[in-house]
Design a protein around this motif. Structure first.
Motif, mmCIF file in Angstrom:
data_model
loop_
_atom_site.group_PDB
_atom_site.id
_atom_site.type_symbol
_atom_site.label_atom_id
_atom_site.label_comp_id
_atom_site.label_asym_id
_atom_site.label_seq_id
_atom_site.Cartn_x
_atom_site.Cartn_y
_atom_site.Cartn_z
ATOM 1 N N TYR A 126 3.986 2.762 -9.396
ATOM 2 C CA TYR A 126 3.969 4.202 -9.165
ATOM 3 C C TYR A 126 5.208 4.539 -8.347
ATOM 4 N N THR A 127 5.646 5.765 -8.409
ATOM 5 C CA THR A 127 6.799 6.175 -7.605
ATOM 6 C C THR A 127 6.388 7.384 -6.777
ATOM 7 N N SER A 128 7.278 7.768 -5.894
ATOM 8 C CA SER A 128 7.032 8.973 -5.113
ATOM 9 C C SER A 128 8.387 9.533 -4.724
ATOM 10 N N THR A 129 8.391 10.543 -3.915
ATOM 11 C CA THR A 129 9.660 11.082 -3.475
ATOM 12 C C THR A 129 9.483 11.678 -2.083
ATOM 13 N N ILE A 130 10.566 12.198 -1.548
ATOM 14 C CA ILE A 130 10.520 12.726 -0.186
ATOM 15 C C ILE A 130 10.592 14.254 -0.229
ATOM 16 N N VAL A 131 9.635 14.899 0.385
ATOM 17 C CA VAL A 131 9.615 16.371 0.429
ATOM 18 C C VAL A 131 9.460 16.847 1.874
ATOM 19 N N PHE A 132 9.462 18.166 2.069
ATOM 20 C CA PHE A 132 9.257 18.733 3.411
ATOM 21 C C PHE A 132 7.845 19.289 3.517
ATOM 22 N N LEU A 133 7.280 19.158 4.705
ATOM 23 C CA LEU A 133 6.082 19.941 5.035
ATOM 24 C C LEU A 133 6.492 20.884 6.155
ATOM 25 N N VAL A 134 6.179 22.175 5.982
ATOM 26 C CA VAL A 134 6.524 23.152 7.026
ATOM 27 C C VAL A 134 5.269 23.919 7.403
ATOM 28 N N ARG A 135 5.369 24.697 8.500
ATOM 29 C CA ARG A 135 4.226 25.512 8.911
ATOM 30 C C ARG A 135 4.004 26.633 7.900
ATOM 31 N N LEU A 267 14.388 9.145 -5.520
ATOM 32 C CA LEU A 267 13.251 8.560 -6.235
ATOM 33 C C LEU A 267 12.832 7.301 -5.478
ATOM 34 N N ALA A 268 11.645 7.357 -4.872
ATOM 35 C CA ALA A 268 11.181 6.219 -4.087
ATOM 36 C C ALA A 268 10.303 5.341 -4.953
ATOM 37 N N GLU A 269 10.636 4.048 -5.002
ATOM 38 C CA GLU A 269 9.860 3.109 -5.808
ATOM 39 C C GLU A 269 9.195 2.087 -4.892
ATOM 40 N N PRO A 270 7.940 2.332 -4.514
ATOM 41 C CA PRO A 270 7.247 1.351 -3.664
ATOM 42 C C PRO A 270 6.793 0.169 -4.515
ATOM 43 N N PRO A 271 7.311 -1.016 -4.245
ATOM 44 C CA PRO A 271 7.029 -2.157 -5.131
ATOM 45 C C PRO A 271 5.812 -2.967 -4.694
ATOM 46 N N VAL A 272 5.308 -3.790 -5.620
ATOM 47 C CA VAL A 272 4.199 -4.689 -5.320
ATOM 48 C C VAL A 272 4.609 -6.103 -5.723
ATOM 49 N N ALA A 273 4.055 -7.103 -5.044
ATOM 50 C CA ALA A 273 4.393 -8.484 -5.405
ATOM 51 C C ALA A 273 3.278 -9.435 -5.029
ATOM 52 N N LEU A 274 3.218 -10.507 -5.782
ATOM 53 C CA LEU A 274 2.285 -11.591 -5.524
ATOM 54 C C LEU A 274 2.920 -12.479 -4.453
ATOM 55 N N VAL A 275 2.135 -12.898 -3.455
ATOM 56 C CA VAL A 275 2.677 -13.809 -2.450
ATOM 57 C C VAL A 275 2.352 -15.234 -2.898
ATOM 58 N N ASP A 276 3.304 -15.834 -3.607
ATOM 59 C CA ASP A 276 3.047 -17.121 -4.266
ATOM 60 C C ASP A 276 2.534 -18.183 -3.311
ATOM 61 N N GLY A 277 3.194 -18.287 -2.152
ATOM 62 C CA GLY A 277 2.821 -19.327 -1.191
ATOM 63 C C GLY A 277 1.360 -19.229 -0.797
ATOM 64 N N VAL A 278 0.875 -17.999 -0.631
ATOM 65 C CA VAL A 278 -0.506 -17.811 -0.175
ATOM 66 C C VAL A 278 -1.500 -18.010 -1.314
ATOM 67 N N VAL A 279 -1.230 -17.409 -2.495
ATOM 68 C CA VAL A 279 -2.215 -17.523 -3.583
ATOM 69 C C VAL A 279 -2.354 -18.968 -4.056
ATOM 70 N N ASP A 280 -1.262 -19.727 -3.989
ATOM 71 C CA ASP A 280 -1.369 -21.123 -4.407
ATOM 72 C C ASP A 280 -2.177 -21.929 -3.400
ATOM 73 N N ARG A 281 -1.992 -21.622 -2.125
ATOM 74 C CA ARG A 281 -2.737 -22.328 -1.085
ATOM 75 C C ARG A 281 -4.223 -21.983 -1.171
ATOM 76 N N ARG A 282 -4.513 -20.713 -1.414
ATOM 77 C CA ARG A 282 -5.912 -20.283 -1.400
ATOM 78 C C ARG A 282 -6.560 -20.375 -2.791
ATOM 79 N N GLY A 283 -5.773 -20.656 -3.805
ATOM 80 C CA GLY A 283 -6.329 -20.741 -5.151
ATOM 81 C C GLY A 283 -6.758 -19.399 -5.701
#
Lengths: 362, 298
Positions: A126-135, A267-283
């Protein structure tokens, strides 16, 4: 006697730690009838993942018969990455920006360096962007970035050193100025335009410095800044994630604020990733991988759009949800800054541009 | 610091206060009450008001929420481990410092005060640097699948560090004042080490000890800074009550945040009540001891 007391105290400490360590290390293991995942995420995704985790648990139960509980940890993106590097056992990370995952890959080797190409769309579901919030009613008439540097305007944005959203804010301003000066961001890579580029960069630096001059307080995360603006009533304008802005409008007190979309933003692209070291250790590799892939499924995309994240595959979202996003003139970080590692090095590293232009308390 | 020294002050000041003009007394009392009301009572009332604003049912629902219950359980567990450890340590340290003469005593007293002097955030970071994945013991811990940071042991350790001085600080002045004559007398009369401790030392210090334990417990349950650094903020796993309040608040869940906060506030009230009770009992004890002493002299 003194010795006995000391000794018994010491052994009590050791014993209790031992027992607790036992408790702490259980709960992993992907083979059984139930499994637990830890998703270490950034600040404004709380509501998104609350919803998504329920949907995923249902999907996974149907698919594999396994009960899955997804635990969440939220905080400033940079701080969360630091936590994973220091040993926070995340199966997956869903952070605000690619650099933070790069940092995990580089400093702890827990994530494979090629993580960005392992999932579609640069690993950003998913992506997002930066906007303003004002009163409400926009009393200070803040319509575009230029309005924010006027004297006396208070701008609320978190600290770019700890918050991912804040770094997007900063780069949005800078990139907007480059775009305004150059007209076309492709000139940045054209050696013939070196002088014009230099001028535009200087202007951008001056403008960003002026903007941060108007920032009264730098919170550590996006959510803290939002609370500063909406609950504590500090500041005239909040630079916010688009999703966070929408969320605020729907919360109590939302009738007192309104959203403003600047002429151009990032255009903000918040990424996701698998943490290989942890998932392999924990199965837990299979379930963690499925968790991330499910973000791209029609259900995942629908939930993202529902929580005001722009789905990367908009046709999968509910058309009503998709229609809520305003049309925005967007540029990417690759166009304006040749990618995250470059932007991070120039602007946010120790002694970088941000450190040079931001003088607290002035 | 000790309750005993504060109590001895009050009789001396009363006659002077009675001589002050009426308007001054009224003014001072009014200012004090106003200040107390504004800075202590009002926030306290507002916590309960906000917590109960959505009705009692919603209040109870937010307390029996599974994440909230985990937070309460973790907070209690932390206190149950940290307080007894610090009780034993504080007793041992106070004993060593008050009844024995040795080199480096001043350094040891200063060291005990260290957790008070250091910012809680730094105390938390110290443990990250020691036990974190990149820390001194990190690689060894990872290799043995042991979790300290971002798990319960880290939270307990950080809490113990922060609450370390309470019991010792309460006991040291009292035990120094009392000296070791009574213990020496007991030993000369043939009492063993343990019976001297149980029959002579402990009765002399019991109220101060209890007072220290109450303060230690209050801080252990309420600690935010150090615990926040080592917790990892995993919902339903490593969140203590103060951390859970922050999370709920950040999720715009104000009512639930204040509901959990009200539990902490209740704890504070119970602590205060217990403290008052202990001080009152200590006064009664002292008076009766003084009474018997005076009776014997006649």
């Amino acid at each position: 006697m003194r010795r006995t007391a000391c000794l018994s105290a010491f052994s009590a400490v050791l014993l209790s730690c031992g027992i607790l360590t036992g408790c702490g290390s259980s709960g992993g293991s992907g083979a059984g009838a139930s499994v637990e995942l830890l998703n270490v995420s950034y600040d404004p995704t709380r509501e998104l993942y609350q919803d998504f985790n329920t949907a995923f648990a249902k999907y996974w139960k149907e698919k594999s018969g396994q009960e899955v509980t997804v635990r969440q940890s939220h905080g400033g993106s940079g701080k969360q990455a630091r936590g994973v590097i220091d040993g926070l056992e995340a199966d997956v990370v869903t952070l605000a920006l690619a650099y933070d995952i790069d940092a995990i890959a580089e400093k702890s080797k827990l994530v494979a360096p090629d993580w960005r190409v392992r999932l579609p769309h640069n690993s950003a579901p998913y992506t997002s962007t930066i906007v303003f919030l004002v009163r409400k009613g926009n009393p200070k008439k803040l319509h575009d970035w230029t309005d924010l540097v006027q004297p006396g305007i208070e701008v609320i944005t978190p600290n770019p050193k700890t918050s991912g959203g804040a770094r997007w804010n900063y780069l949005a301003v800078w990139g907007w100025m480059l775009k305004k000066e150059l007209g076309d961001l492709s000139k940045l890579k054209d050696p013939a335009q070196a002088d014009a580029v230099k001028q535009a960069q200087d202007k951008a630096r001056e403008f960003v410095a002026a903007l941060y001059h108007n920032v009264p307080v730098l919170d550590s995360g996006a959510r803290a800044s939002t609370t500063t603006f909406t609950q504590r009533g500090i500041g005239d304008v909040l630079l916010a994630w688009e999703n966070e802005a929408f969320l605020c409008l729907n919360e109590p007190g939302g009738e007192l604020i309104e959203m403003v979309v600047p002429s151009a933003t990032i255009l903000a692209e918040p990424p996701v990733a698998l943490v290989d070291g942890v998932v392999d250790r924990r199965g837990t590799r299979a379930v963690a991988q499925a968790y991330l892939e499910y973000l791209y499924s029609p259900e995942g995309q629908r939930i993202a759009a529902k929580h005001y994240y722009r789905p990367v595959e908009p046709d999968k979202a509910d058309p009503k949800d998709a229609a809520r996003f305003p049309a925005v003139n967007l540029f990417t970080i690759d166009e304006a800054f040749t990618g995250w590692s470059e932007a991070q090095k120039t602007h946010f590293s120790d002694g970088g541009v941000f450190d040079q232009i931001y003088k607290p308390g002035k | 610091m000790s309750g005993a020294s504060r109590m001895s002050l009050s009789p001396a000041t009363t006659p002077g206060a009675a001589r002050d003009p009426l308007w001054l007394r009224v003014l001072l009392i009014a200012v004090t009450l106003l200040f107390l009301g504004l800075f202590l009572l009002l926030p306290l009332v507002s916590v309960f008001y906000e917590a109960l604003r959505g009705g009692v049912r919603l209040y109870l629902a937010s307390l029996v929420d599974s994440d909230a219950l985990t937070a309460v359980r973790l907070t209690l567990l932390t206190a149950v481990i940290a307080v007894p450890c610090n009780l034993v340590f504080g007793l041992a340290a106070a004993w060593a410092l008050a009844k024995f003469e040795f080199r480096g005593k001043a350094v040891l007293i200063t060291l005990i005060d260290l957790p008070f002097a250091v910012s809680p955030v730094v105390s938390g970071l110290v443990f990250v640097l020691l036990f974190g994945a990149g820390g001194w013991f990190g690689p060894w811990l990872t290799a043995h699948h042991l979790h300290i940071i971002f798990a319960v042991p880290g939270i307990v350790l950080a809490t113990m560090f922060v609450t370390f001085p309470f019991v010792a600080r309460e006991l040291i002045p009292l035990m120094q004042e009392q000296g070791s004559e009574e213990e020496q007398a007991a030993l000369v009369l043939g009492a063993g080490g343990w019976s001297t401790f149980w029959r002579v030392t402990l009765p002399n210090i019991k109220w101060a000890l209890l007072y220290g334990v109450i303060l230690c417990n209050a801080r252990a349950m309420g600690e935010f800074g150090a615990v926040s650094v080592v917790s990892g903020h995993i919902r339903g796993r490593t969140n203590t009550m103060p951390l859970h309040v922050e999370i709920l608040y950040n999720e715009y869940n104000f009512q639930a945040a204040f509901a959990v906060a009200s539990l902490l506030a209740l704890l504070a009230l119970v602590t205060l009540a217990a403290k008052e009770l202990v001080e009152w009992r200590a006064r009664v004890d002292m008076r009766s001891a003084a009474g018997t002493a005076a009776g014997e002299e006649k």
